[in-house]
Write a protein that holds these residues in place. Structure first.
Motif, PDB file in Angstrom:
ATOM      1  N   MET A 206       0.858  -1.122   0.038  1.00 29.48           N
ATOM      2  CA  MET A 206      -0.031  -0.072   0.058  1.00 29.48           C
ATOM      3  C   MET A 206       0.928   1.243   0.045  1.00 29.48           C
ATOM      4  SD  MET A 206      -2.913   0.682   2.823  1.00 29.48           S
ATOM      5  CE  MET A 206      -2.003   0.477   4.268  1.00 29.48           C
ATOM      6  N   PHE A 207       0.381   2.306  -0.804  1.00 36.35           N
ATOM      7  CA  PHE A 207       1.348   3.456  -1.056  1.00 36.35           C
ATOM      8  C   PHE A 207       0.341   4.697  -0.306  1.00 36.35           C
ATOM      9  CE2 PHE A 207       4.012   0.984  -3.475  1.00 36.35           C
ATOM     10  CZ  PHE A 207       5.236   1.276  -3.208  1.00 36.35           C
ATOM     11  N   SER A 208       0.690   5.669   0.231  1.00 36.43           N
ATOM     12  CA  SER A 208      -0.405   6.891   0.704  1.00 36.43           C
ATOM     13  C   SER A 208      -0.211   7.953  -0.138  1.00 36.43           C
ATOM     14  CB  SER A 208       0.258   7.247   1.930  1.00 36.43           C
ATOM     15  OG  SER A 208       1.376   7.905   2.007  1.00 36.43           O
ATOM     16  N   ILE A 209       0.500   7.576  -1.594  1.00 35.80           N
ATOM     17  CA  ILE A 209       0.423   8.613  -2.795  1.00 35.80           C
ATOM     18  C   ILE A 209       0.405   7.827  -4.120  1.00 35.80           C
ATOM     19  CG2 ILE A 209       3.035   8.355  -2.868  1.00 35.80           C
ATOM     20  CD1 ILE A 209       3.283  11.256  -3.393  1.00 35.80           C
ATOM     21  N   ASP A 210      -0.130   8.394  -5.084  1.00 41.00           N
ATOM     22  CA  ASP A 210      -0.134   7.707  -6.333  1.00 41.00           C
ATOM     23  C   ASP A 210       1.236   7.401  -6.938  1.00 41.00           C
ATOM     24  OD1 ASP A 210      -1.914   6.591  -8.645  1.00 41.00           O
ATOM     25  OD2 ASP A 210      -0.611   8.076  -9.663  1.00 41.00           O
ATOM     26  N   THR A 211       1.743   6.202  -7.014  1.00 40.73           N
ATOM     27  CA  THR A 211       2.926   6.155  -7.320  1.00 40.73           C
ATOM     28  C   THR A 211       3.481   6.574  -8.639  1.00 40.73           C
ATOM     29  OG1 THR A 211       2.151   3.808  -8.273  1.00 40.73           O
ATOM     30  CG2 THR A 211       3.054   3.957  -5.817  1.00 40.73           C
ATOM     31  N   GLU A 212       2.439   6.829  -9.678  1.00 45.74           N
ATOM     32  CA  GLU A 212       2.925   7.091 -10.967  1.00 45.74           C
ATOM     33  C   GLU A 212       2.780   8.741 -11.120  1.00 45.74           C
ATOM     34  OE1 GLU A 212       4.229   4.739 -12.315  1.00 45.74           O
ATOM     35  OE2 GLU A 212       3.167   3.433 -10.621  1.00 45.74           O
ATOM     36  N   GLY A 416       3.117  -8.716 -12.828  1.00 51.64           N
ATOM     37  CA  GLY A 416       3.331  -7.829 -11.711  1.00 51.64           C
ATOM     38  C   GLY A 416       2.453  -6.784 -11.935  1.00 51.64           C
ATOM     39  N   GLY A 417       2.345  -5.940 -10.539  1.00 51.33           N
ATOM     40  CA  GLY A 417       1.448  -4.805 -10.433  1.00 51.33           C
ATOM     41  C   GLY A 417       2.211  -3.509 -10.229  1.00 51.33           C
ATOM     42  N   ARG A 418       1.671  -2.467  -9.772  1.00 52.93           N
ATOM     43  CA  ARG A 418       2.242  -1.224  -9.543  1.00 52.93           C
ATOM     44  C   ARG A 418       3.123  -1.070  -8.524  1.00 52.93           C
ATOM     45  NH1 ARG A 418      -0.278   2.045 -13.150  1.00 52.93           N
ATOM     46  NH2 ARG A 418      -2.669   1.493 -13.422  1.00 52.93           N
ATOM     47  N   ALA A 423       8.162  -2.497 -10.777  1.00 56.26           N
ATOM     48  CA  ALA A 423       7.702  -1.090 -10.756  1.00 56.26           C
ATOM     49  C   ALA A 423       8.373  -0.381 -10.002  1.00 56.26           C
ATOM     50  CB  ALA A 423       6.264  -1.249 -10.327  1.00 56.26           C
ATOM     51  N   ILE A 424       8.792  -0.674  -8.536  1.00 52.51           N
ATOM     52  CA  ILE A 424       9.401   0.065  -7.629  1.00 52.51           C
ATOM     53  C   ILE A 424      10.878   0.527  -8.063  1.00 52.51           C
ATOM     54  CG2 ILE A 424      10.352   0.089  -5.243  1.00 52.51           C
ATOM     55  CD1 ILE A 424       7.943  -1.462  -4.519  1.00 52.51           C
ATOM     56  N   VAL A 425      11.621  -0.432  -8.513  1.00 57.62           N
ATOM     57  CA  VAL A 425      13.020  -0.080  -9.087  1.00 57.62           C
ATOM     58  C   VAL A 425      12.990   0.861 -10.177  1.00 57.62           C
ATOM     59  CG1 VAL A 425      15.150  -1.025  -9.679  1.00 57.62           C
ATOM     60  CG2 VAL A 425      13.965  -2.012  -7.931  1.00 57.62           C
ATOM     61  N   SER A 426      11.834   0.547 -11.134  1.00 59.57           N
ATOM     62  CA  SER A 426      11.758   1.427 -12.474  1.00 59.57           C
ATOM     63  C   SER A 426      11.673   2.758 -12.014  1.00 59.57           C
ATOM     64  CB  SER A 426      10.704   0.623 -13.018  1.00 59.57           C
ATOM     65  OG  SER A 426      11.200  -0.354 -13.658  1.00 59.57           O
ATOM     66  N   ARG A 427      10.586   3.089 -10.881  1.00 61.15           N
ATOM     67  CA  ARG A 427      10.338   4.353 -10.729  1.00 61.15           C
ATOM     68  C   ARG A 427      11.558   5.206 -10.158  1.00 61.15           C
ATOM     69  NH1 ARG A 427       6.272   1.985  -7.832  1.00 61.15           N
ATOM     70  NH2 ARG A 427       4.355   1.854  -9.280  1.00 61.15           N
ATOM     71  N   LEU A 431      12.964   5.102 -14.909  1.00 57.97           N
ATOM     72  CA  LEU A 431      12.519   4.528 -16.369  1.00 57.97           C
ATOM     73  C   LEU A 431      11.157   4.137 -16.632  1.00 57.97           C
ATOM     74  CD1 LEU A 431      15.442   1.580 -16.194  1.00 57.97           C
ATOM     75  CD2 LEU A 431      15.455   3.794 -17.348  1.00 57.97           C
ATOM     76  N   PRO A 432      10.601   4.258 -17.646  1.00 54.72           N
ATOM     77  CA  PRO A 432       9.287   4.011 -18.014  1.00 54.72           C
ATOM     78  C   PRO A 432       9.183   2.422 -17.815  1.00 54.72           C
ATOM     79  CG  PRO A 432      10.321   4.757 -19.965  1.00 54.72           C
ATOM     80  CD  PRO A 432      11.382   4.805 -18.949  1.00 54.72           C
ATOM     81  N   ALA A 433       8.235   1.954 -17.339  1.00 57.35           N
ATOM     82  CA  ALA A 433       8.048   0.521 -17.503  1.00 57.35           C
ATOM     83  C   ALA A 433       6.414   0.276 -17.748  1.00 57.35           C
ATOM     84  CB  ALA A 433       8.400  -0.206 -16.244  1.00 57.35           C
ATOM     85  N   ILE A 434       6.394  -1.219 -18.196  1.00 54.95           N
ATOM     86  CA  ILE A 434       5.086  -1.544 -18.421  1.00 54.95           C
ATOM     87  C   ILE A 434       4.919  -3.055 -17.633  1.00 54.95           C
ATOM     88  CG2 ILE A 434       3.229  -2.651 -19.907  1.00 54.95           C
ATOM     89  CD1 ILE A 434       4.264  -0.658 -22.151  1.00 54.95           C
TER      90      ILE A 434
END
Length: 801
Positions: A206-212, A416-418, A423-427, A431-434
């Motif tokens: 869970m994140f308390s902010i939008d990760t993207e 994988g999900g967000r 996802a975490i390492v790409s952010r 880096l952009p990731a799908i």
């Protein structure tokens, strides 16, 4: 028995976030949760931690220090490889002996934990917590090991030894070197925490902010069945929930603005024997069900908001649901390290201009566009084959992949999900990731030229070939203030939160039909009369789309309400004007199942559209679903900032009929603060503006249709293109007349068209007429804001003269 702490063993309730040097970031945060937030109702499993002192005592008792220094120096001087150095240092720890006193103290603390739990051998999670970890500037995510379902004193001591060894995995050594940390100044604390039986329940991140987008008003929750490692490592495609934080304090509303069911193909459970856990397939029922009930989602979101408030920064948390008791627990919390550090005054915007065939899609991470060649790696043993600067395509990633990920320009994974590792390492790497693309490793091949786009909302796309795209750095820090409000035209819920940093005065046009065509895809009447459908292909597609919705009409209402909620949330509490559906008959017919419910018209542009549909027996029941969705959006979810707008309303008689039908469906103008606007796009709206103003709270000028009907020009005709001019004197007379009439009647009036974006002089004309607001596409916002400011300044100067 009361647990006692000592220099080498401390209980969570005796430590806090100031104890990172003693127990590492992870354990310090667990202590903070137990000590400060458990009294406020946030459940955290009990446990204890070994200290840095215990680690150094283990190293010194076994005489490791000099050998460790020599091995790491040889690595720095390239005398040995990273693999050789890491294996050698880990070997020291794995074959080291526990100092008797420390072993006895760990065993004694474990026995006390068993007494607390009322069990002879309680199952525990054994987690590594480095003293340089979970820091605001460096997450060290997944660098050390965690061991689950550990029982008994011998098994616990063995797991603790393996935790020490994991301080020197290849990935941990590389990460410390990249972050500038001295290996010999970092110690490892071990957290021993009572397990939550999520193996028979569920768990997630869970994140308390939008990760993207960094949007601060959202809690993002990922959830899957079983133990949480599968979500963290990106092995499964989890459920995803989004909750709007500002409305959480109101117990009368349910502000869950996003619910997406994931595949959840497998789950990690307890196992007997040498390996304490194993992955098993989930049942069909588990794959089709959501892991969390709405009440549980709201509980977690409220906890996230409370934890964020306590730490005074956005947070990244792990949670677990006990399958025996049904209780939910927070098992980890750490500062979020990417979006919280982003510059708020400026952001880069990407826009695809022209792209090749769309190959696949998945969840977008980041908001950039990258073109390049694919490097496909299906087996981790082939990591060495990666080509620098390529687009990494693989099934999933774990911390061992980080050195390769650093050399990629973009990343695409099957699973994988967000909140997955990829996802975490790409952010963190920017880096952009799908992620969760499903079949990327099957559809893409080595050296294939593709474009990875994460700039089109929460869905990312891989296009064939090199796309043409534009980038723009949007500066929002020093924009001028204006009397004329500047609002946004938005239709795509997936992209709405991207624009939260713009200082817009609200949303002047939220296009309901975009949500219907992209997020629902089915004609509402086909859902209401599903059993009568003759088109068997449409029946099959609808059955597939509405899985999990016994009432197919509820599928329409639920998805429409949540889609609009994401737009309403982006600029809350500012007004968001939602236009009821404005498809033409040929467009409605293109929806799944729509052909059976739409007439064929020679000129749909001026045919059975807008207000005329809402009271017609042909569509009235479909409009009732739209009203249900808006009622849910305003009343059940709490978005009272939503204004309803009626398009293409030809007469006052028609206006009365539409308002009557809306009231029958629970949307009564003035009730609970509901405002109803009308589009001004038919000449009759201008001619009878005073009468329309008695029925509506405001007007929004649709300059395209108004130009078409004023000049009698088909706006889509290439042969008549030179005649279609929104700045024609007749059109400007219409606009100035309706603005004056609205102001006399005390009604609000704005314009939601492209003309102010394309023609600065048109914005000046509108300002001169005294318009209340102008609504534009987000990419035009900065330029139009400056145009409005200049026009207002010029007008003020003229008056002064």
């Amino acid at each position: 028995m009361v647990a006692q702490s000592n220099p080498r063993i401390v209980w969570f309730e005796d430590i806090g976030r100031d104890d990172v040097a003693r127990v590492g970031g992870k354990n310090a945060s667990l202590g903070e949760l137990v000590r400060a937030l458990r009294p406020k109702g946030i459940r955290v499993p009990p446990g204890f931690a070994t200290t840095a002192e215990a680690y150094w005592a283990f190293v010194q008792a076994n005489g490791f220090e000099e050998r460790m220094r020599r091995l790491l120096a040889d690595l720095d001087e390239s005398k040995i490889s990273l693999e050789e150095a890491g294996k050698a240092v880990r070997g020291l720890f794995l074959h080291g002996d526990w100092p008797e006193q420390i072993a006895d103290e760990i065993a004694a603390a474990y026995r006390q934990l068993c007494e607390r739990a009322g069990r002879s051998e309680v199952d525990v999670a054994v987690r590594s917590s480095a003293t340089a970890e979970d820091l605001p500037g460096a997450s060290f995510a997944g660098q050390q090991e965690t061991f689950l379902n550990i029982r008994g004193e011998r098994a616990l001591l063995a797991a603790c030894r393996r935790c020490y060894a994991s301080l020197f995995t290849d990935r941990a050594i590389s990460y410390r070197k990249a972050q500038g940390f001295d290996h010999m100044s970092v110690a490892l604390s071990i957290g021993v925490q009572q397990m939550v039986r999520s193996d028979i329940g569920g768990s997630g991140v869970m994140f308390s902010i939008d990760t993207e987008t960094g949007f601060k008003d959202v809690v993002l929750i990922d959830a899957s069945w079983g133990l949480g490692e599968n979500v963290v490592q990106g092995i499964v495609d989890p459920d995803e929930y989004q909750v709007f934080k500002p409305l959480l304090a109101n117990p009368a509303v349910v502000p869950i603005i996003g619910k997406k069911r994931g595949g959840k193909e497998q789950k990690l459970i307890y196992a007997a024997g040498e390996k304490p856990t194993r992955n098993v397939p989930t049942s069909k029922a588990e794959r089709l069900a959501f892991v969390l009930e709405d009440t549980e989602i709201l509980t977690l979101a409220r906890w996230a908001a409370a934890i964020e408030a306590h730490y005074a920064c956005p947070m990244d948390m792990e949670w677990a649901k006990d399958g025996e008791s049904g209780e939910i627990f927070i098992v980890q919390a750490r500062p979020e390290t990417v979006q919280s550090r982003r510059q708020a005054a400026a952001f880069k915007s990407y826009r695809i201009v022209k792209a090749g065939r769309k190959i696949l899609s998945g969840l977008a991470v980041g908001d950039a566009v990258v073109a390049g060649r694919v490097c496909l790696i299906e087996d981790p043993r082939d990591i060495g084959n990666f080509v620098d600067g390529a687009i990494l395509v693989t099934r999933t990633t774990d911390p061992d992949w980080v050195p390769v990920m650093k050399r990629a320009t973009a990343i695409v994974t099957d699973h994988g999900g967000r909140t997955s590792h990829a996802a975490i390492v790409s952010r963190e790497l920017g880096l952009p990731a799908i992620v969760g693309a499903g079949n990327a490793t099957a559809l893409l091949h080595d050296e294939q030229e593709v474009t990875v786009s994460c700039a089109e909302g929460d869905q990312g796309f891989v296009y064939e070939g090199t796309a043409t795209f534009e980038t723009e750095t949007v500066e929002v820090g020093n924009l001028p203030r204006t009397r004329t409000q500047l609002m946004l035209n938005l239709g795509n819920p997936a992209a709405a939160m991207h624009w939260w940093r713009l200082p817009a005065d609200g949303v002047g046009l939220a296009r309901m039909e975009f949500v219907v065509s992209n997020h629902i895809r089915v004609h509402p009447m086909a859902l209401l009369r599903y059993d009568e459908l003759k088109d068997q292909a449409a029946r099959r597609e609808i059955a597939e789309l509405t899985v999990g919705y016994p009432d197919k009409a509820e599928y329409f209402v639920d998805r429409l309400a949540r889609g609009l909620a994401r737009i309403a949330a982006a600029l809350y509490p500012k007004p968001v004007i939602v236009r009821m559906s404005d498809f033409k008959t040929n467009e409605y017919a293109g929806l799944v199942g729509g052909a059976e419910f739409e007439p064929k018209e020679e000129n749909p542009m001026i045919g059975f559209r807008g207000a005329a549909r809402y009271y017609s027996p042909r569509y009235r029941d479909g409009f009732a679903l739209e009203c249900r969705a808006v009622r849910r959006l305003r009343n059940d979810m709490g978005f009272r900032n939503v204004v309803v707008m009626i398009p293409f309303c030809r007469s006052t008689h028609e206006a009365d009929r539409v308002l009557e039908v809306m009231a029958e469906n629970g949307l009564r103008r003035g009730e609970d603060g509901l405002e109803v606007f009308v589009m001004c796009e038919v000449p009759s709206n201008v001619i009878l503006a005073a009468e329309f103003a008695k029925r509506f709270d405001g007007f929004s000028i649709g300059s395209n249709d108004l130009t078409q009907l004023t000049l009698g020009v088909d706006r889509d005709s290439a042969d008549l293109a030179t005649l279609f001019d929104e700045q024609d004197q007749a059109v400007k007379w219409m606009i100035s007349s309706v603005i004056a009439a609205a102001r006399r009647a005390g009604a609000k009036i704005g314009l939601c068209g492209q003309a102010p974006s394309d023609h600065p002089e048109f914005a000046a004309f509108l300002v001169g007429c005294g318009i209340d607001s102008i609504s534009v596409s987000p990419d035009s916002f900065i330029a139009v804001k400056h145009q409005i400011a200049a026009a207002e300044a010029a007008r003020k100067s003229e008056k002064a003269r």
